[in-house]
Design a protein around this motif. Sequence first.
Motif, short mmCIF file in Angstrom:
data_model
loop_
_atom_site.label_atom_id
_atom_site.label_comp_id
_atom_site.label_asym_id
_atom_site.label_seq_id
_atom_site.Cartn_x
_atom_site.Cartn_y
_atom_site.Cartn_z
N GLY A 73 0.83 -1.20 0.00
CA GLY A 73 0.00 0.00 0.00
C GLY A 73 0.86 1.25 0.00
N GLY A 74 0.29 2.34 -0.56
CA GLY A 74 1.04 3.57 -0.79
C GLY A 74 1.02 4.53 0.39
N GLN A 75 0.55 4.08 1.53
CA GLN A 75 0.49 4.92 2.72
C GLN A 75 0.88 4.09 3.94
N GLU A 76 1.61 4.68 4.88
CA GLU A 76 1.98 3.92 6.08
C GLU A 76 0.74 3.58 6.90
N GLN A 77 0.71 2.37 7.38
CA GLN A 77 -0.39 1.92 8.23
C GLN A 77 0.23 1.26 9.45
N ASP A 78 0.07 1.90 10.59
CA ASP A 78 0.79 1.44 11.79
C ASP A 78 -0.02 0.44 12.60
N GLU A 79 0.68 -0.50 13.19
CA GLU A 79 0.07 -1.37 14.20
C GLU A 79 0.21 -0.66 15.55
N PRO A 80 -0.75 -0.83 16.46
CA PRO A 80 -0.62 -0.17 17.76
C PRO A 80 0.67 -0.61 18.47
N LEU A 81 1.40 0.37 19.02
CA LEU A 81 2.70 0.04 19.61
C LEU A 81 2.61 -0.91 20.81
N GLU A 82 1.49 -0.83 21.54
CA GLU A 82 1.32 -1.75 22.69
C GLU A 82 1.32 -3.19 22.18
N ASP A 83 0.66 -3.42 21.02
CA ASP A 83 0.63 -4.78 20.46
C ASP A 83 2.02 -5.20 19.98
N VAL A 84 2.75 -4.22 19.42
CA VAL A 84 4.10 -4.50 18.94
C VAL A 84 4.99 -4.91 20.12
N ILE A 85 4.89 -4.16 21.21
CA ILE A 85 5.70 -4.47 22.40
C ILE A 85 5.32 -5.86 22.93
N ALA A 86 4.03 -6.17 22.89
CA ALA A 86 3.60 -7.50 23.37
C ALA A 86 4.25 -8.59 22.51
N GLN A 87 4.34 -8.35 21.19
CA GLN A 87 5.01 -9.34 20.32
C GLN A 87 6.49 -9.44 20.69
N ILE A 88 7.13 -8.29 20.89
CA ILE A 88 8.57 -8.29 21.22
C ILE A 88 8.82 -9.10 22.49
N LYS A 89 7.91 -8.94 23.45
CA LYS A 89 8.11 -9.66 24.72
C LYS A 89 8.05 -11.17 24.52
N ARG A 90 7.32 -11.59 23.50
CA ARG A 90 7.21 -13.05 23.26
C ARG A 90 8.34 -13.58 22.38
N ILE A 91 9.14 -12.68 21.80
CA ILE A 91 10.24 -13.12 20.92
C ILE A 91 11.45 -13.51 21.78
N ALA A 92 11.90 -14.75 21.60
CA ALA A 92 13.02 -15.23 22.44
C ALA A 92 14.37 -14.74 21.92
N GLU A 93 14.47 -14.50 20.61
CA GLU A 93 15.77 -14.16 20.01
C GLU A 93 16.29 -12.83 20.56
N PRO A 94 17.63 -12.71 20.67
CA PRO A 94 18.19 -11.45 21.18
C PRO A 94 18.17 -10.33 20.13
N SER A 95 17.96 -10.68 18.86
CA SER A 95 18.01 -9.67 17.80
C SER A 95 16.73 -9.70 16.98
N ILE A 96 16.29 -8.49 16.59
CA ILE A 96 15.04 -8.39 15.82
C ILE A 96 15.26 -7.45 14.63
N MET A 97 14.94 -7.95 13.44
CA MET A 97 14.98 -7.10 12.26
C MET A 97 13.56 -6.56 12.05
N ILE A 98 13.42 -5.26 12.09
CA ILE A 98 12.10 -4.64 11.87
C ILE A 98 11.97 -4.41 10.37
N ILE A 99 11.03 -5.09 9.75
CA ILE A 99 11.00 -5.08 8.27
C ILE A 99 10.14 -3.96 7.68
N ASP A 100 9.63 -3.05 8.52
CA ASP A 100 8.86 -1.91 7.99
C ASP A 100 9.68 -1.21 6.90
#
Length: 454
Positions: free
Chosen positions: A207-234
């Motif tokens: 899509g031609g316009q940025e569409q954000d996910e709520p940051l609280e949900d993003v943080i909740a995902q990060i908390k469940r990620i076990a890996e020490p490194s995260i590539m943010i693909i935005d």
Amino acid sequence: MRILLVRPQRRKKSITLGEFMFSEPLGLECVAALLRDKHEVKILDLMAGKEDFSRELISFSPQVVGFTSLCVDVQGVKELARKTKEINENIIILAGGTQAFLAPENFFCGEIDHIVKYTTQDNIRKLFAYLEKGENVPLIDGIYSRENGFLSTGISGINEYIVPDREATEKYRSYYTYFGYQPCALLQTSRGCSSHCNFCLRWRIEGGQEQDEPLEDVIAQIKRIAEPSIMIIDNNFLYNKERLERFCHLLEASNIQKNFICYASVESIIHHRGTLKRLSKNGLRACLVGYESFKAEELEGYNKKATINGNIIAAEILKEVDIACWASFILNPDWDTKDFLQFRKHVKELAPEISSLTPLTALPGTFLYNKYKERIFFAPDDYDQWSFSVVSIKPSKLSLRHYYFEVLKTNLYVNLLLNNPSYMIQQFGLGTFLGLAKGSLKFLLIYIKLMVKG
Ligand code: B12
Ligand code: SF4
């Protein structure tokens, strides 16, 4: 139902990074997340694992097999689909992923039953409700079915944001890497891009316009990620200053310490210098920056919003805030020897920690394809060649052999003299550095072969 979701192995004929650099198959994890409550779902990642496809198929005995795809996977998906039908012709086969979105017609064939152009909770659940009942599938938005003569409802759409089921790739996760960071997870916090560079597929896909996910949900995902490194693909994680400040605030409040890597545009780097300092403290280790060219008119021609001077300023800022720059550049088919020389000087001036050089690729069906139509070497259905790694547009000022010689020389210069080995060894360790060097060497050998072939 038992559903097997498969990422095919990259074919030997295709020259891609895939052989030594691949990350989690986020798309398959999204599909697994949609289906896991009602079905038994398994992901088979043939890029990461060493499994034998036929043996897995026989032992898991699925009713449905779904393949994900990039452009270079079309033949591979068709071959695996054929194998699947040979083993059991009643297995229903789906094709999805990037290439199914960009060119669903590539998969209109006797072995594939349903092509999912775009994926939503609604269309996947509808499709599986019919498959489960064993009923004929009617026309569903985003899906082309063989039993409907591959017709569609004609309603266009894009993929929906779905929180991936990372547990579905548990057994492969230690292999997933992003450049030197391993293990590394992928995370999407926002989709789309309002910059509309004309060589880029990403805003066309998302899509031609940025569409954000709520940051609280993003943080909740990060908390469940076990890996020490995260590539943010935005496409441009740095585009919104307020959002970045809030992201930092939430990381700090939750005491999250990870390594982050993200894509960033030159303008965002320039505009958000202060926030970059805070991001650096919060673990932002590297930005992938598309500098693309050393010529102002080329940047303009690509519809890039940045300027050459802007590129230089962004490079200085990243050094100042101690965030590594992983730069990417497009090798234009209209360059001559002098241009390559100027280009090498420009890369030296920007001094990124790592650079990657990609020949301009005009994928069939895009604006660029029409622009360069007369000069394109490969047929649209020569899928193995559409790898974004080889020269696909006839150079205008040099012979192909000479052009490859310049590509090779420039790659050698960048890899041996400019890419920063001490940065790589310090960040990733000697073993990973040597692994990456081996990967680059393989690419260089391929370029030598292509040069000799002319
Ligand atoms: C992150 C990324 C990478 C990373 C990680 C990829 C990985 N997982 O290994 C790295 C840097 C390693 C990479 C490498 C390459 N990449 Co890449 N990458 C991307 C990027 C930015 C995001 C992909 C992503 O994860 N998106 C999020 C997920 C959720 O989306 P999705 O996969 O489309 O899934 C959705 C649907 O398609 C659906 N779905 C997916 N599969 C299936 C299957 C079924 C059965 C169903 C029903 C649905 C379904 O579910 C999801 C619902 O939202 C895209 C650009 C983009 N924005 O799409 C380019 C992109 C996909 N890459 C591209 C290319 C060409 C490559 C390389 C071949 C480049 C090269 N020269 O080597 C290599 C291949 C290596 C590899 N690993 O396969 C091209 C693909 C072009 C095309 N026509 O296919 C893109 C579009 C970028 C571009 N150049 O324009 N890539
Ligand atoms: S800024 Fe990046 S993602 Fe956005 S259109 Fe340009 S190249 Fe594509």
